[in-house]
Design a protein around this motif. Structure first.
Motif, short mmCIF file in Angstrom:
data_model
loop_
_atom_site.label_atom_id
_atom_site.label_comp_id
_atom_site.label_asym_id
_atom_site.label_seq_id
_atom_site.Cartn_x
_atom_site.Cartn_y
_atom_site.Cartn_z
N PRO A 50 2.98 -11.35 -6.08
CA PRO A 50 3.46 -9.97 -5.95
C PRO A 50 2.46 -9.09 -5.21
N VAL A 51 2.97 -8.15 -4.44
CA VAL A 51 2.13 -7.23 -3.67
C VAL A 51 2.27 -5.83 -4.27
N PRO A 52 1.21 -5.29 -4.86
CA PRO A 52 1.29 -3.96 -5.47
C PRO A 52 1.50 -2.87 -4.42
N GLN A 53 1.98 -1.73 -4.90
CA GLN A 53 2.14 -0.55 -4.04
C GLN A 53 0.77 -0.10 -3.54
N ASP A 54 0.67 0.20 -2.26
CA ASP A 54 -0.58 0.68 -1.68
C ASP A 54 -0.36 2.08 -1.13
N ASP A 55 -0.84 3.08 -1.86
CA ASP A 55 -0.68 4.47 -1.44
C ASP A 55 -1.87 4.98 -0.64
N GLY A 56 -2.79 4.08 -0.30
CA GLY A 56 -3.96 4.51 0.46
C GLY A 56 -5.08 5.00 -0.43
N PRO A 57 -6.22 5.30 0.14
CA PRO A 57 -7.40 5.68 -0.66
C PRO A 57 -7.29 7.05 -1.31
N ASP A 58 -6.58 7.98 -0.66
CA ASP A 58 -6.49 9.34 -1.19
C ASP A 58 -5.03 9.67 -1.48
N VAL A 59 -4.64 9.48 -2.72
CA VAL A 59 -3.25 9.71 -3.12
C VAL A 59 -3.05 11.19 -3.44
N VAL A 60 -2.18 11.84 -2.70
CA VAL A 60 -1.91 13.26 -2.93
C VAL A 60 -1.03 13.44 -4.16
N CYS A 61 0.02 12.63 -4.24
CA CYS A 61 0.95 12.73 -5.37
C CYS A 61 1.31 11.31 -5.79
N CYS A 62 0.87 10.90 -6.91
CA CYS A 62 1.13 9.54 -7.40
C CYS A 62 2.42 9.52 -8.21
N ILE A 63 3.37 8.71 -7.80
CA ILE A 63 4.64 8.60 -8.51
C ILE A 63 4.48 7.65 -9.68
N ASP A 64 4.91 8.09 -10.83
CA ASP A 64 4.77 7.30 -12.04
C ASP A 64 5.97 6.35 -12.17
N TYR A 65 5.92 5.23 -11.46
CA TYR A 65 7.01 4.27 -11.49
C TYR A 65 7.09 3.59 -12.85
N PRO A 66 8.28 3.37 -13.39
CA PRO A 66 8.41 2.56 -14.62
C PRO A 66 7.94 1.14 -14.35
N ALA A 67 7.59 0.43 -15.42
CA ALA A 67 7.06 -0.92 -15.28
C ALA A 67 8.07 -1.85 -14.61
N GLY A 68 9.36 -1.72 -14.97
CA GLY A 68 10.37 -2.58 -14.36
C GLY A 68 10.50 -2.34 -12.87
N PHE A 69 10.40 -1.08 -12.48
CA PHE A 69 10.47 -0.72 -11.06
C PHE A 69 9.30 -1.36 -10.31
N GLN A 70 8.13 -1.22 -10.84
CA GLN A 70 6.93 -1.78 -10.19
C GLN A 70 7.05 -3.29 -10.02
N LYS A 71 7.56 -3.95 -11.06
CA LYS A 71 7.62 -5.41 -11.03
C LYS A 71 8.52 -5.91 -9.91
N VAL A 72 9.75 -5.40 -9.83
CA VAL A 72 10.69 -5.94 -8.84
C VAL A 72 10.26 -5.57 -7.42
N TYR A 73 9.69 -4.37 -7.26
CA TYR A 73 9.29 -3.98 -5.90
C TYR A 73 7.98 -4.65 -5.48
N ASP A 74 7.17 -5.05 -6.41
CA ASP A 74 6.00 -5.86 -6.05
C ASP A 74 6.45 -7.20 -5.47
N TYR A 75 7.46 -7.78 -6.07
CA TYR A 75 8.02 -9.02 -5.53
C TYR A 75 8.71 -8.78 -4.19
N PHE A 76 9.39 -7.65 -4.08
CA PHE A 76 10.11 -7.36 -2.83
C PHE A 76 9.13 -7.17 -1.67
N ARG A 77 8.03 -6.46 -1.91
CA ARG A 77 7.03 -6.28 -0.86
C ARG A 77 6.46 -7.64 -0.43
N ALA A 78 6.33 -8.54 -1.40
CA ALA A 78 5.81 -9.87 -1.08
C ALA A 78 6.75 -10.65 -0.18
N ILE A 79 8.04 -10.60 -0.47
CA ILE A 79 8.98 -11.36 0.37
C ILE A 79 9.15 -10.71 1.75
#
Length: 428
Positions: A50-79
């Motif tokens: 899985p590839v985690p979300q990369d918002d860059g070094p200086d995050v202006v506004c960090c979105i608080d994604y639910p755990a389920g959201f993070q999981k599936v999109y980490d896999y999606f970024r990987a594919i």
């Protein structure tokens, strides 16, 4: 590719407080019970990191994604990094769209996967097992689609309908339906041209079935929101796509608008669709890409249609003189006829001016019916009779205070034109 680049601005709304795998699995049972679940991802994608979300070094506004959201999109970024198009990715997109049905990148990948799975279910690939995506394979029902392909088509349309239930104005969902139906129409065109085997009757029967289903689905959406722009836009596309294959389609659509107007005379979307249907029913090659926009706009309705539709509009005006839609519909019809056949149209316009004044505005029954007063003023000006238009504009300036300045401006234009005409006559 980070989700911040391809997720709509409403991501916070879509990424609600949905918990982990259990909540995702329960939701997927409702949306698409045949797809695999979030809890299956580690096993199905054991070869994927899985590839985690990369918002860059200086995050202006960090979105608080639910755990389920993070999981599936980490896999999606990987594919996405692997450029993988496969049946298992097809299932993954269902999970991603559950969290954010507005992610157009996911929809794009889903269409690519759908095409792949559809091809794998052709008659030449029987008993295909698709990595957890279970579709029963049977004998070919017709030349256009095998049983398994038709089952997949139906399921995908049902999937978009289920997902669209809580997202009726999601453009990506409507576009996905269009893409699916376009694919079916392409297959039908191939069958008609002899590029694939089969008889036209097989193809026609299948199209009839999907046509009925699609119109029923659109009807169900419009029952909830009669002015859903996305639903109307999709319906207009579908009408144009089907009209060459089903010439009677326009007659049915015209009857449909009549039904909607009878139900709600102020349904301006229904009036707009009626105009659309008429101008595509009686003008040839309206969707011909070789024609310029100006050429299309110059196409007019046959005069007998103008007469019939003008009578229909007048009947609706008599039912509700305060309805802007029916009055504008009548004025537009008569103006268009005037541009096409001025002498005949002039007579027709005078007839309807008389009807409006003697049947609607008689005895001051509706003294402040501004849509009718405006129609009279417009039609007199089209007949180049500004003097006759003046009293109607004066009444409008009194009964329509919101647009008083506009009506006064119209009066000033008439006065200025009259002065200029008089001055020109004196000089000569």
């Amino acid at each position: 590719m980070g989700d911040s680049n391809n997720v709509n601005d409403d991501v916070n709304q879509q990424a609600q407080a949905q918990g982990g795998d259990d909540d995702d699995d329960a939701a997927m049972d409702t949306i698409d019970p045949l797809m695999f679940r979030s809890s299956d991802l580690p096993d199905l994608f054991a070869d994927v990191v899985p590839v985690p979300q990369d918002d860059g070094p200086d995050v202006v506004c960090c979105i608080d994604y639910p755990a389920g959201f993070q999981k599936v999109y980490d896999y999606f970024r990987a594919i996405l990094k692997r450029h993988e198009i496969s049946p298992r990715v097809f299932g993954l997109t269902s999970l991603c769209l559950h969290h954010n049905p507005a992610n157009y990148t996911v929809w794009h990948v889903r269409r690519q996967c759908f095409s792949l799975v559809l091809s794998s279910l052709s008659a030449s690939h029987p008993n295909q097992e698709n990595e957890g995506l279970v579709v029963a394979v049977g004998a070919a029902q017709n030349s256009l689609l095998t049983n398994a392909q038709e089952q997949l088509f139906t399921r995908e349309l049902e999937y978009t309908a289920n997902l669209g239930g809580s997202n009726p104005k999601n453009y990506q969902i409507w576009y996905h339906r269009r893409s699916l139906l376009s694919l079916l129409l392409e297959k039908d065109a191939a069958a008609a041209s002899g590029l694939v085997s089969g008889t036209p009757s097989d193809s026609s029967a299948l199209l009839d079935k999907y046509c009925t289903r699609e119109l029923s689905y659109i009807d169900s959406v419009l029952e909830i929101d009669a002015k859903n722009y996305h639903a109307w836009s999709h319906r207009q596309w579908f009408v144009l796509a089907m009209v060459d294959k089903k010439p009677s389609f326009m007659d049915l659509e015209l009857a449909y608008t009549t039904e909607l107007i009878d139900r709600d005379i102020r349904n301006n979307s229904a009036w707009n669709h009626r105009w659309f249907v008429l101008h595509n029913q009686y003008t040839n090659d309206y969707d011909n890409e070789s024609e310029s926009k100006q050429q299309r706009q110059q196409q007019r309705l046959p005069f007998h249609v103008v007469e019939s539709e003008a009578h229909f509009a007048l009947d609706q005006i008599l039912l509700d003189p305060y309805n802007e839609s029916s009055c504008r519909f009548l004025v537009a019809l008569l103006k268009e006829a005037y541009q096409q056949e001025q002498p005949r149209a002039s007579t027709l316009i005078r007839q309807y001016l008389e009807s409006l004044q003697n049947q609607v505005l008689v005895d001051e029954q509706y003294p402040d019916a501004s849509p009718v007063l405006s129609a009279c003023a417009d039609l007199y000006e089209w007949l180049q009779q500004p003097v006759q238009a003046t009293p109607w504009l004066m009444r409008l300036s009194a009964v329509d205070p919101i647009r008083t300045k506009y009506w006064m401006w119209r009066l000033e234009q008439i006065a200025a034109a009259s002065t200029a005409t008089t001055a020109g006559g004196n000089e000569s």
